[in-house]
Design an enzyme around this catalytic site. Structure first.
Site, PDB file in Angstrom:
ATOM      1  N   HIS A   1      33.307  78.940  -8.588  1.00 16.81           N
ATOM      2  CA  HIS A   1      33.705  77.798  -9.406  1.00 16.81           C
ATOM      3  C   HIS A   1      33.537  78.137 -10.874  1.00 16.81           C
ATOM      4  CE1 HIS A   1      33.121  73.346 -10.628  1.00 16.81           C
ATOM      5  NE2 HIS A   1      34.386  73.661 -10.626  1.00 16.81           N
TER       6      HIS A   1
ATOM      7  N   ASN B   1      29.144  69.330 -11.299  1.00 14.98           N
ATOM      8  CA  ASN B   1      29.981  68.129 -11.332  1.00 14.98           C
ATOM      9  C   ASN B   1      29.309  66.959 -10.631  1.00 14.98           C
ATOM     10  OD1 ASN B   1      31.970  69.274 -12.843  1.00 14.98           O
ATOM     11  ND2 ASN B   1      33.347  69.701 -11.136  1.00 14.98           N
TER      12      ASN B   1
ATOM     13  N   SER C   1      36.973  72.384  -7.228  1.00 17.93           N
ATOM     14  CA  SER C   1      35.914  71.656  -7.929  1.00 17.93           C
ATOM     15  C   SER C   1      35.113  70.774  -6.975  1.00 17.93           C
ATOM     16  CB  SER C   1      36.509  70.743  -9.001  1.00 17.93           C
ATOM     17  OG  SER C   1      37.354  71.444  -9.847  1.00 17.93           O
TER      18      SER C   1
ATOM     19  N   GLU D   1      29.596  78.973 -10.859  1.00 21.02           N
ATOM     20  CA  GLU D   1      28.862  78.532  -9.667  1.00 21.02           C
ATOM     21  C   GLU D   1      29.362  79.357  -8.488  1.00 21.02           C
ATOM     22  OE1 GLU D   1      27.626  73.857 -10.375  1.00 21.02           O
ATOM     23  OE2 GLU D   1      29.600  74.268  -9.563  1.00 21.02           O
TER      24      GLU D   1
HETATM   25  P1  NAI Z   1      46.848  73.417 -12.679  1.00 24.38           P
HETATM   26  O1  NAI Z   1      47.685  72.301 -12.170  1.00 24.38           O
HETATM   27  O2  NAI Z   1      46.796  73.683 -14.149  1.00 24.38           O
HETATM   28  O3  NAI Z   1      47.308  74.778 -11.975  1.00 24.38           O
HETATM   29  C1  NAI Z   1      47.565  74.908 -10.614  1.00 24.38           C
HETATM   30  C2  NAI Z   1      48.614  75.995 -10.468  1.00 24.38           C
HETATM   31  O4  NAI Z   1      48.697  76.355  -9.097  1.00 24.38           O
HETATM   32  C3  NAI Z   1      50.001  75.550 -10.897  1.00 24.38           C
HETATM   33  O5  NAI Z   1      50.476  76.447 -11.892  1.00 24.38           O
HETATM   34  C4  NAI Z   1      50.829  75.629  -9.611  1.00 24.38           C
HETATM   35  O6  NAI Z   1      52.160  76.064  -9.862  1.00 24.38           O
HETATM   36  C5  NAI Z   1      50.050  76.636  -8.811  1.00 24.38           C
HETATM   37  N1  NAI Z   1      50.227  76.507  -7.369  1.00 24.38           N
HETATM   38  C6  NAI Z   1      50.190  75.381  -6.631  1.00 24.38           C
HETATM   39  N2  NAI Z   1      50.373  75.679  -5.325  1.00 24.38           N
HETATM   40  C7  NAI Z   1      50.538  77.013  -5.249  1.00 24.38           C
HETATM   41  C8  NAI Z   1      50.767  77.903  -4.192  1.00 24.38           C
HETATM   42  N3  NAI Z   1      50.883  77.467  -2.966  1.00 24.38           N
HETATM   43  N4  NAI Z   1      50.869  79.232  -4.471  1.00 24.38           N
HETATM   44  C9  NAI Z   1      50.757  79.663  -5.730  1.00 24.38           C
HETATM   45  N5  NAI Z   1      50.556  78.848  -6.784  1.00 24.38           N
HETATM   46  C10 NAI Z   1      50.432  77.548  -6.537  1.00 24.38           C
HETATM   47  O7  NAI Z   1      45.386  73.186 -12.098  1.00 24.38           O
HETATM   48  P2  NAI Z   1      43.993  73.747 -12.645  1.00 24.38           P
HETATM   49  O8  NAI Z   1      43.416  72.786 -13.592  1.00 24.38           O
HETATM   50  O9  NAI Z   1      44.181  75.150 -13.053  1.00 24.38           O
HETATM   51  O10 NAI Z   1      43.109  73.677 -11.331  1.00 24.38           O
HETATM   52  C11 NAI Z   1      43.231  74.598 -10.290  1.00 24.38           C
HETATM   53  C12 NAI Z   1      42.008  74.507  -9.401  1.00 24.38           C
HETATM   54  O11 NAI Z   1      40.845  74.766 -10.177  1.00 24.38           O
HETATM   55  C13 NAI Z   1      41.782  73.162  -8.755  1.00 24.38           C
HETATM   56  O12 NAI Z   1      41.237  73.359  -7.483  1.00 24.38           O
HETATM   57  C14 NAI Z   1      40.764  72.507  -9.678  1.00 24.38           C
HETATM   58  O13 NAI Z   1      40.003  71.538  -9.028  1.00 24.38           O
HETATM   59  C15 NAI Z   1      39.928  73.694 -10.047  1.00 24.38           C
HETATM   60  N6  NAI Z   1      39.180  73.570 -11.288  1.00 24.38           N
HETATM   61  C16 NAI Z   1      39.743  73.004 -12.393  1.00 24.38           C
HETATM   62  C17 NAI Z   1      39.016  72.911 -13.567  1.00 24.38           C
HETATM   63  C18 NAI Z   1      39.648  72.335 -14.801  1.00 24.38           C
HETATM   64  O14 NAI Z   1      38.904  72.034 -15.744  1.00 24.38           O
HETATM   65  N7  NAI Z   1      40.955  72.181 -14.870  1.00 24.38           N
HETATM   66  C19 NAI Z   1      37.638  73.403 -13.655  1.00 24.38           C
HETATM   67  C20 NAI Z   1      37.178  74.069 -12.465  1.00 24.38           C
HETATM   68  C21 NAI Z   1      37.926  74.119 -11.324  1.00 24.38           C
END
Ligand code: NAI
Ligand code: 3HC
Length: 696
Positions: free
Chosen positions: A427, A477, A406, A439
């Site tokens: 994104h 954002n 993000s 994006e």
């Molecule tokens: P989340 O915490 O729900 O999911 C992250 C997942 O990645 C977890 O299930 C974790 O176990 C896994 N993970 C962590 N390290 C890992 C690795 N080394 N290998 C494999 N899996 C791994 O986070 P979320 O919300 O899904 O965000 C993920 C990314 O997306 C971040 O970069 C965030 O900034 C971005 N993002 C989030 C949005 C949102 O609204 N939540 C919107 C747009 C982008």
């Protein structure tokens, strides 16, 4: 004879073929050709007329490019009346999409036949107008008032089968429109069928039109076109005559044609199509993507995998542990069950997608065949770099390596591996299988084919893909952070969060910034604030009430309490009474004397902050064109479509007034309210953002 309408005689039948690609829009030449064709058929003594379209469709509507220009005769309403009044039997054969003025020409014909795949509708309200060539008068006469109101106020397209059931068409036949049309006309002539004018049919029944008007206005969050269309249908039921109804329809149509909302919606229509057409990608072929990898199966990873599966792409998803892979699979299956419930996929597809389609693993080697991988792990540069290191090792040459970050610097991620040219930002927005915005973030070394592949993927996933450069928060954002800050300043200075939210929803957003914070989780923003705090400029005003709420453990919907309190089983929240105390404490500590803000000023400040930051984003080249920003805000942030986007809205308000207001606000806080140089330049040159869209 006009080239847009070809005239041919087949025995007693005059055949009028529309040939105005791509969609046979009813531009001036087509209207002239239709009128001339009907007149010629009558003069020549034909017994019937068949109207159909060459190419991919029957008429898809009036020519939208003519809107806002002086209208040229023959006008569509008069043409429809003329067609209907013809003593010959007029038949329309429909294929493709018979929309708007197109369906109106069909309704003015005496009989209608369609191929099974044809779709039809009156989508004018989506362009800020209403059917203006008799559609609101004729459709209810055929389909009944309730069905017509539903179709006209929603703009929904219906299938040929549904249209037949509703009495909108008379027959469905497989084949090409010319073939089925001619056979049908011959059949009608043999039967001795009579001319059958919809305008001569009985007026439809009246319903509670006031209630329908109010409900429609509310549903559209203030969109005028749909609500005004109710009044036009009302005229079909209540006017003294069909002609009087047509007159009323015309008056309401003209009123909407003059509205700002019409300009906003037409801007949205064309921008939605223009946004993914990048001059820099002309002639550059995207790489083929036949399978996808996703790293991380949390909120975003699961949503992205779902979107890919629904688009027919097999997915390999990598998580850290077996428990986490199982949880990711559970999330994806949950999303797909939702799609199954809504009839988007069948049971068999569900089984196929969750079975053969989806592989979950903890082993990066499983990605060896993936053509494109999207990383969606924790928002932490160290973790992202580690993951990209593994992708570098395991992915095949030519695989596109994307990050869903993000805020983090995509250049830094790219520079950490041996193939920075393959790295791009994709994104997605949450929930990724629902939200339309994507994006596409271009890094310093991103290869043109990689960028093209990002856009091709967006199209395949049915997203609106927008190019973005790199900055903190990319296009969306970054702008959101600016207007959210403006909202917090308003509250620190005396407005309540509930006033701000009410004003913002009153403008047409589905949610205000404080309700949105509760939904997304206040802790996420809190973490971002803490991360940015060390680099903060000492001149920046920092409201503290947000942190105070988080320090108390209230993170919004996920904890049941934030700016609002969420009771189990209720929809939405009620204001949290503790919030006022926190704000008062913040004001006291910062020595702020609260004052009242009229709603109009709340909106103005909120919008000016949005426009000013958006102008900076365009001025710095992060977004290529103002319309790119507009589409980001429409498809990712709930900006009301009827305003076209923040920069279209700004054009409609007058850029000089907006700049004057920003300068006035700067008298209180000249750090936050620094006018965007591009805005100053446009005002100095007497230009608009739309001039930039047009290359001016
Ligand atoms: P989340 O915490 O729900 O999911 C992250 C997942 O990645 C977890 O299930 C974790 O176990 C896994 N993970 C962590 N390290 C890992 C690795 N080394 N290998 C494999 N899996 C791994 O986070 P979320 O919300 O899904 O965000 C993920 C990314 O997306 C971040 O970069 C965030 O900034 C971005 N993002 C989030 C949005 C949102 O609204 N939540 C919107 C747009 C982008
Ligand atoms: N007028 C002018 N241009 C039109 C047009 C129209 N009514 N409809 C589509 N186009 C153009 C598009 O801008 C696009 O141009 P581009 O190639 O230069 O970008 C091209 O035709 C192809 O359109 P799409 O890319 O959208 O093609 P699709 O196959 O995806 O969709 C469609 C076809 C379903 C017909 C879709 O274009 C559409 O929904 N068009 C608008 C239909 C509409 O709203 N009609 C009502 C018009 S208002 C009216 O009729 C007023 C009357 O009541 C008086």
């Amino acid at each position: 004879m006009s080239e847009a309408i070809a005239y041919e005689r087949v025995g007693e039948i005059a055949v009028l073929k529309a040939q105005n690609p791509p969609v046979n829009a009813l531009g001036i030449e087509v209207r002239k050709g239709l009128l001339a064709g009907i007149e010629r058929a009558e003069v020549e003594g034909a017994k019937a007329v068949l109207i159909y379209g060459a190419g991919r469709t029957y008429f898809a509507g009036a020519d939208i490019r003519e809107f806002g220009k002086p209208p040229q005769a023959p006008y569509l309403p008069g043409l429809c009346s003329r067609i209907e009044a013809s003593p010959l039997i007029v038949v329309s054969a429909l294929h493709g999409t018979a929309l708007g003025g197109g369906l109106e020409v069909a309704l003015a014909s005496h009989y209608r036949i369609a191929v099974p795949s044809a779709r039809m509708g009156l989508p004018e309200v989506n362009l800020g107008i209403l059917p203006g060539a008799g559609g609101t008068q004729r459709l209810p006469r055929l389909a009944g008032t309730e069905a017509a109101l539903e179709m006209i106020t929603s703009g929904r397209h219906v299938s040929a089968a549904e249209a037949l059931e509703k009495g909108i068409i008379d027959k469905i036949e497989d084949g090409d429109p010319r073939g089925i049309g001619l056979a049908y006309v011959q059949e009608l002539l043999q039967m001795g069928a009579l001319r059958r004018a919809v305008g001569e049919m009985r007026a439809p029944e009246a319903v509670d039109f006031d209630a329908a008007y109010t409900a429609t206005l509310k549903k559209g969050r203030g969109q005028l076109s749909s609500a005004t269309a109710v009044r036009a249908v009302q005229a079909a039921a209540e006017a003294e005559s069909f002609e009087a109804g047509l007159k009323r329809e015309r008056a309401l149509f003209m009123e909407l044609m003059e509205s700002d909302q019409r300009q906003g919606l037409i801007h949205a229509f064309f921008s939605e199509r223009a946004v993914s057409k990048l001059p820099e990608l002309e002639g550059i072929a995207p790489r083929e993507v036949a399978s996808m990898g996703v790293i991380g199966g949390g909120t975003m990873g699961a949503g992205i995998a779902t979107a890919a599966l629904l688009a027919g792409l097999p997915v390999v998803l990598i998580e850290m542990t077996d428990d986490a892979t199982a949880a990711a699979r559970g999330r994806i299956e949950g999303n797909l069950k939702g799609a199954l419930k809504r009839g988007k996929i069948t049971e068999a597809q569900y089984d196929q997608l969750t079975g053969y389609g989806l592989t979950v693993s903890t082993d990066y080697a499983a990605l060896s065949q993936a053509d494109l991988v999207v990383e969606a792990v924790f928002e932490d540069m160290g973790v992202k770099r580690e993951v990209f290191g593994k992708l570098d090792t395991h992915c095949k040459p030519g695989a596109v390596l994307a990050t869903n970050t993000s805020y983090l610097d995509v250049d830094e991620i790219a520079a950490s591996i041996s193939r920075p040219q393959e790295v791009i930002g994709l994104h997605f927005f949450s929930p990724a299988h629902v939200m339309k915005l994507l994006e596409v973030v271009v890094a310093k070394d991103t290869a043109p084919e990689v960028l093209a592949t990002g856009f091709a993927l967006g199209k395949r996933l049915k997203k609106v893909a927008v190019r973005s450069g790199i900055c903190d928060g990319f296009i969306g954002n970054r702008i959101m952070n600016a207007y959210r800050k403006a909202a917090e300043y308003l509250v620190l200075d005396g407005a309540s969060p509930y006033q701000v939210d009410a004003v913002v929803t009153g403008f047409g957003f589905p949610m205000g910034p404080f309700a949105m914070g509760d939904l997304a989780g206040l802790d996420i923003n809190w973490a971002a604030r803490k991360r940015r705090a060390p680099a903060r400029d000492p001149r920046e005003r920092v409201p503290r009430f947000y942190e105070m709420l988080c320090e108390g453990g209230d993170f919004g919907q996920k904890t049941g309490k934030g700016f609002y309190i969420y009771e189990e089983g209720t929809r939405g929240g009620v204001p949290n009474p503790q919030v006022a105390g926190l704000i008062a404490r913040d004001q006291e500590e910062q020595d702020v004397t609260p004052r009242e803000f009229p709603d109009a000023e709340v909106l103005r400040r909120y919008m000016c902050a949005m426009v000013n930051e958006a102008a900076k984003v365009v001025g710095e080249g992060i977004a290529r064109r103002p319309l790119d920003v507009d589409m980001v805000m429409l498809f990712g942030y709930g900006f009301p479509r009827f305003w076209g986007g923040p920069l279209k809205w700004a054009d409609l308000q007058g850029l000089d007034d907006i700049l004057a207001d920003i300068r006035a606000y700067a008298a209180e806080d000249d750090f936050f309210w620094q006018p965007a140089p591009l805005l100053e330049q446009l005002v100095a040159d007497g230009k608009t953002f739309d001039d930039l869209n047009k290359g001016g």
